[in-house]
Each structure stands twice: as C-alpha cells, then as structure tokens.
Design a protein around this motif. Sequence first.
Motif, PDB file in Angstrom:
ATOM      1  N   ARG A  61       0.888  -1.305   0.239  1.00  0.00           N
ATOM      2  CA  ARG A  61       0.058  -0.028  -0.190  1.00  0.00           C
ATOM      3  C   ARG A  61       0.628   1.347   0.155  1.00  0.00           C
ATOM      4  O   ARG A  61       0.684   2.394  -0.748  1.00  0.00           O
ATOM      5  CB  ARG A  61      -0.510   0.109   0.876  1.00  0.00           C
ATOM      6  CG  ARG A  61      -2.257   1.072   1.273  1.00  0.00           C
ATOM      7  CD  ARG A  61      -2.514   1.662   3.173  1.00  0.00           C
ATOM      8  NE  ARG A  61      -1.571   1.546   3.772  1.00  0.00           N
ATOM      9  CZ  ARG A  61      -0.940   2.976   4.109  1.00  0.00           C
ATOM     10  NH1 ARG A  61      -0.941   3.729   3.526  1.00  0.00           N
ATOM     11  NH2 ARG A  61       0.259   2.953   4.389  1.00  0.00           N
ATOM     12  N   PHE A  62       2.305   1.541   0.998  1.00  0.00           N
ATOM     13  CA  PHE A  62       2.662   2.443   0.746  1.00  0.00           C
ATOM     14  C   PHE A  62       3.422   2.486  -0.284  1.00  0.00           C
ATOM     15  O   PHE A  62       3.631   3.939  -1.145  1.00  0.00           O
ATOM     16  CB  PHE A  62       3.654   1.891   1.863  1.00  0.00           C
ATOM     17  CG  PHE A  62       5.016   3.511   1.776  1.00  0.00           C
ATOM     18  CD1 PHE A  62       4.422   3.948   3.002  1.00  0.00           C
ATOM     19  CD2 PHE A  62       5.879   3.011   1.556  1.00  0.00           C
ATOM     20  CE1 PHE A  62       5.128   5.702   3.174  1.00  0.00           C
ATOM     21  CE2 PHE A  62       7.014   4.426   1.735  1.00  0.00           C
ATOM     22  CZ  PHE A  62       6.848   5.434   2.596  1.00  0.00           C
ATOM     23  N   ILE A  63       3.767   1.923  -1.204  1.00  0.00           N
ATOM     24  CA  ILE A  63       4.596   1.323  -2.494  1.00  0.00           C
ATOM     25  C   ILE A  63       3.838   2.497  -3.266  1.00  0.00           C
ATOM     26  O   ILE A  63       4.145   2.537  -4.064  1.00  0.00           O
ATOM     27  CB  ILE A  63       5.633   0.258  -2.927  1.00  0.00           C
ATOM     28  CG1 ILE A  63       6.334  -0.426  -1.630  1.00  0.00           C
ATOM     29  CG2 ILE A  63       5.654   0.223  -3.930  1.00  0.00           C
ATOM     30  CD1 ILE A  63       6.782  -1.548  -2.225  1.00  0.00           C
ATOM     31  N   GLU A  64       2.622   1.529  -3.254  1.00  0.00           N
ATOM     32  CA  GLU A  64       1.471   2.593  -4.453  1.00  0.00           C
ATOM     33  C   GLU A  64       1.133   3.569  -4.050  1.00  0.00           C
ATOM     34  O   GLU A  64       0.182   4.595  -4.843  1.00  0.00           O
ATOM     35  CB  GLU A  64       0.243   1.264  -4.241  1.00  0.00           C
ATOM     36  CG  GLU A  64       0.838  -0.337  -4.916  1.00  0.00           C
ATOM     37  CD  GLU A  64      -0.342  -1.066  -4.579  1.00  0.00           C
ATOM     38  OE1 GLU A  64      -1.097  -0.803  -3.344  1.00  0.00           O
ATOM     39  OE2 GLU A  64      -0.114  -2.393  -5.309  1.00  0.00           O
ATOM     40  N   SER A  65       1.087   4.384  -3.300  1.00  0.00           N
ATOM     41  CA  SER A  65       0.330   5.460  -2.884  1.00  0.00           C
ATOM     42  C   SER A  65       2.141   6.605  -3.110  1.00  0.00           C
ATOM     43  O   SER A  65       1.060   7.847  -3.566  1.00  0.00           O
ATOM     44  CB  SER A  65       0.228   5.254  -1.268  1.00  0.00           C
ATOM     45  OG  SER A  65       1.696   5.620  -0.706  1.00  0.00           O
ATOM     46  N   ARG A  66       2.735   5.662  -3.477  1.00  0.00           N
ATOM     47  CA  ARG A  66       3.770   6.804  -4.286  1.00  0.00           C
ATOM     48  C   ARG A  66       3.663   7.496  -5.375  1.00  0.00           C
ATOM     49  O   ARG A  66       2.606   7.159  -5.652  1.00  0.00           O
ATOM     50  CB  ARG A  66       5.321   6.250  -4.087  1.00  0.00           C
ATOM     51  CG  ARG A  66       5.930   5.622  -3.569  1.00  0.00           C
ATOM     52  CD  ARG A  66       5.795   6.158  -1.809  1.00  0.00           C
ATOM     53  NE  ARG A  66       5.344   6.797  -1.334  1.00  0.00           N
ATOM     54  CZ  ARG A  66       4.382   7.629   0.268  1.00  0.00           C
ATOM     55  NH1 ARG A  66       5.835   8.537   0.362  1.00  0.00           N
ATOM     56  NH2 ARG A  66       3.820   7.713   0.855  1.00  0.00           N
ATOM     57  N   PRO A  67       3.858   8.869  -5.231  1.00  0.00           N
ATOM     58  CA  PRO A  67       3.671   9.403  -6.571  1.00  0.00           C
ATOM     59  C   PRO A  67       3.958   9.071  -7.841  1.00  0.00           C
ATOM     60  O   PRO A  67       5.161   8.736  -7.889  1.00  0.00           O
ATOM     61  CB  PRO A  67       3.828  11.335  -6.694  1.00  0.00           C
ATOM     62  CG  PRO A  67       5.061  11.532  -5.464  1.00  0.00           C
ATOM     63  CD  PRO A  67       4.925   9.746  -4.635  1.00  0.00           C
ATOM     64  N   VAL A  68       3.047   9.190  -8.846  1.00  0.00           N
ATOM     65  CA  VAL A  68       3.316   9.184 -10.216  1.00  0.00           C
ATOM     66  C   VAL A  68       4.529  10.079 -11.092  1.00  0.00           C
ATOM     67  O   VAL A  68       2.868  10.757 -11.110  1.00  0.00           O
ATOM     68  CB  VAL A  68       3.077   8.163 -10.928  1.00  0.00           C
ATOM     69  CG1 VAL A  68       3.091   7.722 -12.224  1.00  0.00           C
ATOM     70  CG2 VAL A  68       2.641   6.835  -9.673  1.00  0.00           C
ATOM     71  N   THR A  69       5.015   9.555 -11.498  1.00  0.00           N
ATOM     72  CA  THR A  69       5.114  10.868 -12.262  1.00  0.00           C
ATOM     73  C   THR A  69       5.184  11.052 -13.920  1.00  0.00           C
ATOM     74  O   THR A  69       5.490  11.632 -14.952  1.00  0.00           O
ATOM     75  CB  THR A  69       7.256  10.989 -12.813  1.00  0.00           C
ATOM     76  OG1 THR A  69       7.753  10.360 -13.155  1.00  0.00           O
ATOM     77  CG2 THR A  69       7.288  11.232 -11.002  1.00  0.00           C
ATOM     78  N   GLY A  70       5.014   9.836 -14.308  1.00  0.00           N
ATOM     79  CA  GLY A  70       5.449   8.871 -15.788  1.00  0.00           C
ATOM     80  C   GLY A  70       6.760   9.069 -16.681  1.00  0.00           C
ATOM     81  O   GLY A  70       6.925   7.896 -17.274  1.00  0.00           O
ATOM     82  N   ASP A  71       7.975   9.471 -15.886  1.00  0.00           N
ATOM     83  CA  ASP A  71       9.028   9.118 -15.960  1.00  0.00           C
ATOM     84  C   ASP A  71       9.584   7.376 -15.332  1.00  0.00           C
ATOM     85  O   ASP A  71       9.168   7.041 -14.252  1.00  0.00           O
ATOM     86  CB  ASP A  71      10.903   9.510 -15.083  1.00  0.00           C
ATOM     87  CG  ASP A  71      11.517   9.203 -15.695  1.00  0.00           C
ATOM     88  OD1 ASP A  71      11.936   8.020 -15.635  1.00  0.00           O
ATOM     89  OD2 ASP A  71      12.333  10.110 -15.511  1.00  0.00           O
ATOM     90  N   ALA A  72       9.692   6.419 -15.960  1.00  0.00           N
ATOM     91  CA  ALA A  72       9.829   4.617 -15.405  1.00  0.00           C
ATOM     92  C   ALA A  72      11.419   4.554 -14.522  1.00  0.00           C
ATOM     93  O   ALA A  72      10.438   4.442 -13.529  1.00  0.00           O
ATOM     94  CB  ALA A  72       9.819   4.597 -16.461  1.00  0.00           C
TER      95      ALA A  72
END
Length: 202
Positions: free
Chosen positions: A70-81
């Motif tokens: 859950r913690f990993i998935e809650s991190r912000p996603v930038t689109g830079d893989a």
Amino acid sequence: MPRIVDHEERRRELATSVWSIIRTDGIEAVTIRALAERSGWSSGAVRHYLPTREAILEFAAGQVAAEARRFIESRPVTGDAVQDFRTALLATLPLTADTRAYLETWLAFVGAAVTGQGPAQKALLYDDLHSFLVETLTGFAADGRLATGSVGAVAISLHALLDGLAVHLLLHQITGREAEDAVDRWLAGSLVVPDPVREPAS
C-alpha cells in the motif's frame, strides 16, 4: 439501528498490536493473551478473528506485506519509468517512521523463519516484493532498457541489495542518504536511460 462493524479495520488494529509486541518484546512473546492485553480486547474477541497463535503470526506477516504494498502504491507517479521505479524501491526501505515499523517487524519474522519457527511467513515476506521486481524489470527488458543479465538474475541481485540496505538501516550502520546513493548506483549500472529526444538542427 445495529452498529456496523468493519471487520477488516478491526483485523488491521490487531495486526498493529501484534507488530507492537514483536518490536518491543520479540516474536516469541506473541500469544493470544499478550495480544488481548496490548490491544485492549478480550481474549474471546481476539480468538474470534485469530483463533490460534499461528493464525496471529501469519496474519501479522501478511499485513506487513500488504501495508508495504500500500505504501509503495501510494507514492506519486511522474510518468518517468526509471524515476517512478526509484521511488518505489526507496519505499521498500526504512526511511520513514512507517516503513521502519514494517521492516522491524519483517526482520523479526525473517529471524524466526531462518530458525524454522515461522515457515508459513516466508512466502508472504518474499514473494510480493520479488514479483513486483520481476514484473517491472520485465517491462524494462521489453523496452530494451535492461543493461545486462536475465530478468530473473537481475531481480535476485536487486532484491538482495534492498534486503541488505534495509538491515543496515535498521541497525543504524548507514544513513538514508547512503542507502539512496546505493540504489542510484544500481539503477545507473543496470538500466539504460534513453537519450532525450532532440530537435533536428536547423
């Protein structure tokens, strides 16, 4: 009107109490009675959700994996893989109060599994992260961005690096900055970062 009981929330409360016992008194101190005292529940209420010591430990280990996910998935996603992968890798390390709590509990379970006291928890603590690494690295390989080695071999080496860094951080042998630098060195040596697209010269 009868009160609606959120059973999953109550089980999470119990898991937090189990983690507290493990972190302060060790995994051997986990019993139904100790959990009742720590959580403020009656022994009968604890048994309703987790009827045996083995059920308590298996559930608590599963919750460690679930909370880490859950913690990993809650991190912000930038689109830079690559950047998003870096963020996810750092989220597996004890760099915050929450992740330190998860990983102190994880380390206790690892010790129990090594001595044969917690075989049921082994897969719960290993498979989730390993599957995530394999899945992500498979994507990089398909894009031609995995610098060397097979996905399986690279996943093993990365998983070992993360486990080692986690233990070193929990033992206060390295700083968070040093752990981040180690992850960055791994990324630089293992993934091919494409050159930026440049406009043709006029």
